[in-house]
Design an enzyme around this catalytic site. Structure first.
Site, short mmCIF file in Angstrom:
data_model
loop_
_atom_site.label_atom_id
_atom_site.label_comp_id
_atom_site.label_asym_id
_atom_site.label_seq_id
_atom_site.Cartn_x
_atom_site.Cartn_y
_atom_site.Cartn_z
N TYR A 210 7.12 5.19 -35.58
CA TYR A 210 6.70 4.58 -34.64
C TYR A 210 6.38 2.92 -34.86
O TYR A 210 6.36 2.15 -33.36
CB TYR A 210 5.61 5.69 -34.47
N ARG B 5 0.11 -1.68 -28.87
CA ARG B 5 0.13 -0.58 -28.74
C ARG B 5 0.87 -0.51 -30.38
O ARG B 5 -0.07 -0.73 -31.51
CB ARG B 5 0.93 0.96 -28.21
N HIS C 242 4.33 -0.95 -24.54
CA HIS C 242 4.02 0.35 -25.73
C HIS C 242 4.58 -0.89 -27.08
O HIS C 242 4.19 -0.59 -27.87
CB HIS C 242 5.75 1.72 -25.92
N HIS D 79 -0.70 11.43 -33.92
CA HIS D 79 0.27 12.01 -34.13
C HIS D 79 0.69 13.02 -35.16
O HIS D 79 -0.70 13.28 -35.42
CB HIS D 79 1.15 10.65 -34.69
N LYS E 87 -2.67 11.41 -21.84
CA LYS E 87 -2.05 11.70 -22.00
C LYS E 87 -2.43 13.20 -22.77
O LYS E 87 -1.39 13.94 -22.46
CB LYS E 87 -0.77 10.91 -23.45
#
Length: 180
Positions: A163, A131, A128, A154, A63
């Protein structure tokens, strides 16, 4: 939009690990890698045997394109040593049954997570979640949001706390005590 959650309960994580260990070694290793490294599922699925032979995983994140090094905890390293024994260095860690040497798809990883969700009566669990589980427990152990923010790439500690579900935990705590 589905917002997945971390697995907050450490005892439940141990139960899931035992279940996966007995059910399917590949899925067990996938789960361990996710909760112990905080890597995105797409990056995990690209790993080959040669990528996990040492104590650290070196990779270019899909990413962000950033190079990263992740040191593996002892439990993960022991499990990986056993799992890769006798495998070709070029073989994908999470090899699909389809094709000669292709990794499982993100869709298949999602099915694995949905099986875990169903088996343990969880809600809002997806790829996800691995993570996020790493992040949640890292924060609980070290209380260092800056280190975690950097690990996740981040831009702000507030984003990291949202998150990993810490802000939601805080809201829930107040809401439980609230009365008029």
């Amino acid at each position: 939009m589905n917002i997945v959650q971390p697995i907050r309960d450490a005892e439940l994580i141990q139960e899931i690990k035992e279940f996966l260990k007995n059910w399917n070694e590949r899925n067990y290793i996938l789960f361990l890698l996710g909760i112990n490294t905080g890597l995105r599922i797409k990056d995990i699925l690209k790993l080959r045997v040669s990528d996990v032979e040492g104590w650290s995983i070196f990779l270019k994140e899909g990413k962000t394109g950033k190079l990263t090094e992740i040191h593996m905890p002892n439990e993960l390293k022991r499990a990986l040593r056993s799992y890769i024994k006798g495998k070709d260095k070029n073989e994908y860690l999470f090899k699909s049954r389809e094709g000669k040497n292709k990794p499982i798809t993100v869709s298949m990883a999602y099915v694995i997570m949905k099986n875990i969700e169903e088996e343990f009566g969880l809600e809002r669990i997806g790829c996800h979640s691995l993570r996020k589980t790493y992040g949640y427990h890292h924060y609980k152990q070290f209380n260092d949001v800056v280190a975690l923010m950097e690990h996740f790439n981040h831009s702000d500690p507030k984003i990291t706390l949202i998150y990993i579900g810490m802000k939601q935990d805080e809201k829930n705590k107040y809401q439980k005590k609230f009365k008029i």
